[in-house]
Design a protein around this motif. Structure first.
Motif, PDB file in Angstrom:
ATOM      1  N   PRO A   1       6.572   1.570  -8.305  1.00 34.99           N
ATOM      2  CA  PRO A   1       7.841   1.853  -7.634  1.00 34.99           C
ATOM      3  C   PRO A   1       8.726   2.787  -8.449  1.00 34.99           C
ATOM      4  CG  PRO A   1       7.854  -0.360  -8.560  1.00 34.99           C
ATOM      5  CD  PRO A   1       6.457   0.155  -8.721  1.00 34.99           C
ATOM      6  N   LEU A   2       9.456   3.649  -7.744  1.00 33.93           N
ATOM      7  CA  LEU A   2      10.412   4.575  -8.348  1.00 33.93           C
ATOM      8  C   LEU A   2      11.796   4.279  -7.781  1.00 33.93           C
ATOM      9  CD1 LEU A   2       8.343   7.864  -7.900  1.00 33.93           C
ATOM     10  CD2 LEU A   2       8.522   6.508 -10.000  1.00 33.93           C
ATOM     11  N   PRO A   3      12.817   4.084  -8.627  1.00 36.78           N
ATOM     12  CA  PRO A   3      14.169   3.815  -8.114  1.00 36.78           C
ATOM     13  C   PRO A   3      14.662   4.995  -7.274  1.00 36.78           C
ATOM     14  CG  PRO A   3      14.030   3.312 -10.463  1.00 36.78           C
ATOM     15  CD  PRO A   3      12.764   4.037 -10.098  1.00 36.78           C
ATOM     16  N   PRO A   4      15.144   4.762  -6.064  1.00 35.74           N
ATOM     17  CA  PRO A   4      15.599   5.869  -5.206  1.00 35.74           C
ATOM     18  C   PRO A   4      16.665   6.739  -5.864  1.00 35.74           C
ATOM     19  CG  PRO A   4      15.423   3.851  -3.936  1.00 35.74           C
ATOM     20  CD  PRO A   4      15.214   3.460  -5.370  1.00 35.74           C
ATOM     21  N   ARG A   5      17.553   6.139  -6.669  1.00 34.71           N
ATOM     22  CA  ARG A   5      18.624   6.925  -7.283  1.00 34.71           C
ATOM     23  C   ARG A   5      18.093   7.890  -8.337  1.00 34.71           C
ATOM     24  NH1 ARG A   5      18.858   1.770  -9.187  1.00 34.71           N
ATOM     25  NH2 ARG A   5      18.587   1.442 -11.442  1.00 34.71           N
ATOM     26  N   ASN A   6      16.850   7.713  -8.786  1.00 36.39           N
ATOM     27  CA  ASN A   6      16.274   8.583  -9.810  1.00 36.39           C
ATOM     28  C   ASN A   6      15.389   9.676  -9.221  1.00 36.39           C
ATOM     29  OD1 ASN A   6      17.512   6.849 -11.561  1.00 36.39           O
ATOM     30  ND2 ASN A   6      15.653   5.973 -12.409  1.00 36.39           N
ATOM     31  N   VAL A   7      15.324   9.769  -7.907  1.00 36.64           N
ATOM     32  CA  VAL A   7      14.410  10.721  -7.255  1.00 36.64           C
ATOM     33  C   VAL A   7      15.211  11.777  -6.498  1.00 36.64           C
ATOM     34  CG1 VAL A   7      12.524  10.997  -5.608  1.00 36.64           C
ATOM     35  CG2 VAL A   7      12.646   8.934  -7.025  1.00 36.64           C
ATOM     36  N   THR A   8      14.855  13.032  -6.727  1.00 40.56           N
ATOM     37  CA  THR A   8      15.434  14.155  -5.995  1.00 40.56           C
ATOM     38  C   THR A   8      14.313  14.913  -5.297  1.00 40.56           C
ATOM     39  OG1 THR A   8      17.188  14.396  -7.636  1.00 40.56           O
ATOM     40  CG2 THR A   8      16.827  16.245  -6.154  1.00 40.56           C
ATOM     41  N   ILE A   9      14.504  15.220  -4.030  1.00 42.38           N
ATOM     42  CA  ILE A   9      13.496  15.942  -3.257  1.00 42.38           C
ATOM     43  C   ILE A   9      13.835  17.428  -3.289  1.00 42.38           C
ATOM     44  CG2 ILE A   9      12.371  16.179  -1.016  1.00 42.38           C
ATOM     45  CD1 ILE A   9      13.172  13.339  -0.402  1.00 42.38           C
ATOM     46  N   VAL A  10      12.861  18.255  -3.653  1.00 40.56           N
ATOM     47  CA  VAL A  10      13.053  19.698  -3.772  1.00 40.56           C
ATOM     48  C   VAL A  10      12.101  20.416  -2.824  1.00 40.56           C
ATOM     49  CG1 VAL A  10      13.013  21.677  -5.326  1.00 40.56           C
ATOM     50  CG2 VAL A  10      13.722  19.430  -6.186  1.00 40.56           C
ATOM     51  N   LYS A  11      12.639  21.292  -2.008  1.00 45.03           N
ATOM     52  CA  LYS A  11      11.813  22.062  -1.087  1.00 45.03           C
ATOM     53  C   LYS A  11      11.206  23.254  -1.809  1.00 45.03           C
ATOM     54  CE  LYS A  11      11.795  23.924   3.597  1.00 45.03           C
ATOM     55  NZ  LYS A  11      12.604  24.193   4.813  1.00 45.03           N
ATOM     56  N   LEU A  12       9.917  23.479  -1.580  1.00 51.77           N
ATOM     57  CA  LEU A  12       9.199  24.558  -2.236  1.00 51.77           C
ATOM     58  C   LEU A  12       9.143  25.789  -1.350  1.00 51.77           C
ATOM     59  CD1 LEU A  12       6.241  22.433  -3.662  1.00 51.77           C
ATOM     60  CD2 LEU A  12       8.315  23.149  -4.859  1.00 51.77           C
ATOM     61  N   PRO A  13       8.923  26.973  -1.928  1.00 52.77           N
ATOM     62  CA  PRO A  13       8.875  28.210  -1.132  1.00 52.77           C
ATOM     63  C   PRO A  13       7.795  28.210  -0.055  1.00 52.77           C
ATOM     64  CG  PRO A  13       9.118  28.717  -3.465  1.00 52.77           C
ATOM     65  CD  PRO A  13       8.847  27.241  -3.364  1.00 52.77           C
ATOM     66  N   ASN A  14       6.733  27.444  -0.263  1.00 50.20           N
ATOM     67  CA  ASN A  14       5.651  27.411   0.725  1.00 50.20           C
ATOM     68  C   ASN A  14       5.892  26.381   1.822  1.00 50.20           C
ATOM     69  OD1 ASN A  14       5.290  25.061  -0.668  1.00 50.20           O
ATOM     70  ND2 ASN A  14       3.175  25.485  -1.305  1.00 50.20           N
ATOM     71  N   ASP A  15       7.148  25.921   1.959  1.00 45.10           N
ATOM     72  CA  ASP A  15       7.575  24.979   2.991  1.00 45.10           C
ATOM     73  C   ASP A  15       7.073  23.564   2.736  1.00 45.10           C
ATOM     74  OD1 ASP A  15       9.232  24.604   5.203  1.00 45.10           O
ATOM     75  OD2 ASP A  15       7.539  24.602   6.592  1.00 45.10           O
TER      76      ASP A  15
END
Length: 388
Positions: free
Chosen positions: A128-142
């Motif tokens: 498990p990963l704590p939600p507050r420690n996760v950032t979602i990053v969009k990549l150039p290839n969508d």
């Protein structure tokens, strides 16, 4: 290329226009700060999250194999089956991991677990990963990646194939919406009312009556009486103490004020508001004002079919998407056994089995297996003979 269905991908630089910092919290109009932690300080919110997460975690979760004739069987020999049903990681049981993941999703709108693969493409662990420690990053290839910050502040990046992402309803199909964030203003009002009541009990020398005397009192005597009363009868620790009155003092009882009545009504109304957020019948959250035997049974049925079923489908499909590749999905699928809800009710469980056996879609041996009872040779043939 990682066999059989993941591939190595070059991680591009973060897109500064895309960053999802989940549920950072905010100060509401009422002045109360609301985030997932403070929201769980509301007893009704805690009860709602615990009810959904605990129920989901208590249900049996199986990996099934599709057979050529259209039937299915439990794939107990498939490596993923043991991970989901027994030991998802070294620190947690299956119940604990599923309860944590479901609670994170209910509160934050998102739950993450790092997927550990072996060289053969099998899942060996879910961390498990704590939600507050996760950032979602969009990549150039969508596509997208997950940047995870550890306790030391270091950031490591995980590809989408390396993360099991369970999300609540989403506006963009990627980041789930937190119900706490959506209802932040309402929850802020509940927290403000809760704090108001606590401060009244802690600081107020406030009884349900007044002191009166026919004698004239000096400023000094009034001050002395106020200090004495404050020290002896202020706060919850002094509640119920007997007052000794002197100098002709009399105590006059007062009825509940309109302000007090409205405060109690607001506290009761907050239970209904929280129940709406999580789509749970108030009866199951301890609000028994309109409860009776008949509607309690219906409310439980409502909980299973309307509240719980969407969560089960959401989790099943997320597991299949992340943990089964395209080839494996043609042969295997993951499903909860909702019949586990009957385990706490022996009468309904017996009626369920009896109905299935009488109708022919359930065998006595299968019912015994569901009850973890030993096999009885020939019980299915004996039942068929009796029915004939």
């Amino acid at each position: 290329m990682k066999w059989p269905w993941t591939k190595t991908e070059q991680r591009a630089a973060p897109d500064p226009s895309w960053s999802a910092l989940l549920n950072p919290g905010a100060v509401t109009t009422s002045g109360a700060y609301v985030d997932t932690r403070s929201a769980e300080g509301i007893s009704t919110v805690f009860a709602a999250v615990s009810l959904i997460a605990g129920t989901v975690a208590s249900l049996p979760l199986h990996v099934y194999r599709r057979l050529p004739n259209g039937d299915r069987e439990k794939a107990t020999d498939y490596p993923l089956s043991d991970v989901l049903a027994a030991r998802p990681n070294a620190a947690q049981t299956s119940f604990e991991w599923r309860e944590q993941a479901t609670a994170n999703c209910v509160l934050s709108g998102n739950a993450y677990s790092e997927i550990i693969w072996d060289g053969a493409g099998n899942v060996t662990a879910l961390k498990p990963l704590p939600p507050r420690n996760v950032t979602i990053v969009k990549l150039p290839n969508d596509r997208h990646r997950y940047d995870v910050t550890d306790s030391a502040g270091r950031v490591r990046s995980l590809l989408s194939e390396e993360v099991l992402h369970l999300r609540d309803r989403s506006d963009d199909g990627l980041v789930g919406k937190s119900r706490i964030t959506v209802a932040r203003e309402m929850l802020g009002g509940v927290l403000a009312a809760q704090e108001h009541g606590n401060r009244t009990f802690a600081n107020g020398a406030r009884l349900s009556g007044v002191l009166q005397t026919p004698h004239q009192m000096t400023d000094e005597s009034i001050k002395r009486l106020a200090e004495s009363w404050q020290s002896q009868f202020s706060g919850a620790a002094n509640a119920g103490r007997t007052a000794i009155l002197e100098n002709g003092l009399e105590y006059a009882q007062l009825a509940m004020s309109n302000e007090d009545a409205q405060w109690l009504q607001s506290r009761q109304f907050s239970v209904e508001e929280v129940a709406r957020i999580f789509n749970i019948p108030p009866v199951l959250l301890g609000d028994l004002r309109h409860a009776n035997f008949s509607n309690s049974v219906e409310m439980m049925r409502h909980f299973v079919t309307v509240t719980l079923r969407p969560w089960l489908s959401r989790i099943e499909q997320a597991l299949e998407r992340a943990l089964l590749g395209p080839i494996a999905r043609q042969r295997y699928f993951i499903e909860f056994s909702a019949e586990g809800l009957l385990r706490g009710d022996s009468t309904n469980r017996a009626s369920f089995y009896q109905s299935g056996i009488a109708s022919g879609w359930l065998l006595p041996s299968e019912a015994r297996r569901l009850e973890n009872l030993p096999t009885v040779e020939g019980i299915d043939n004996a039942n068929a003979t009796t029915s004939a």
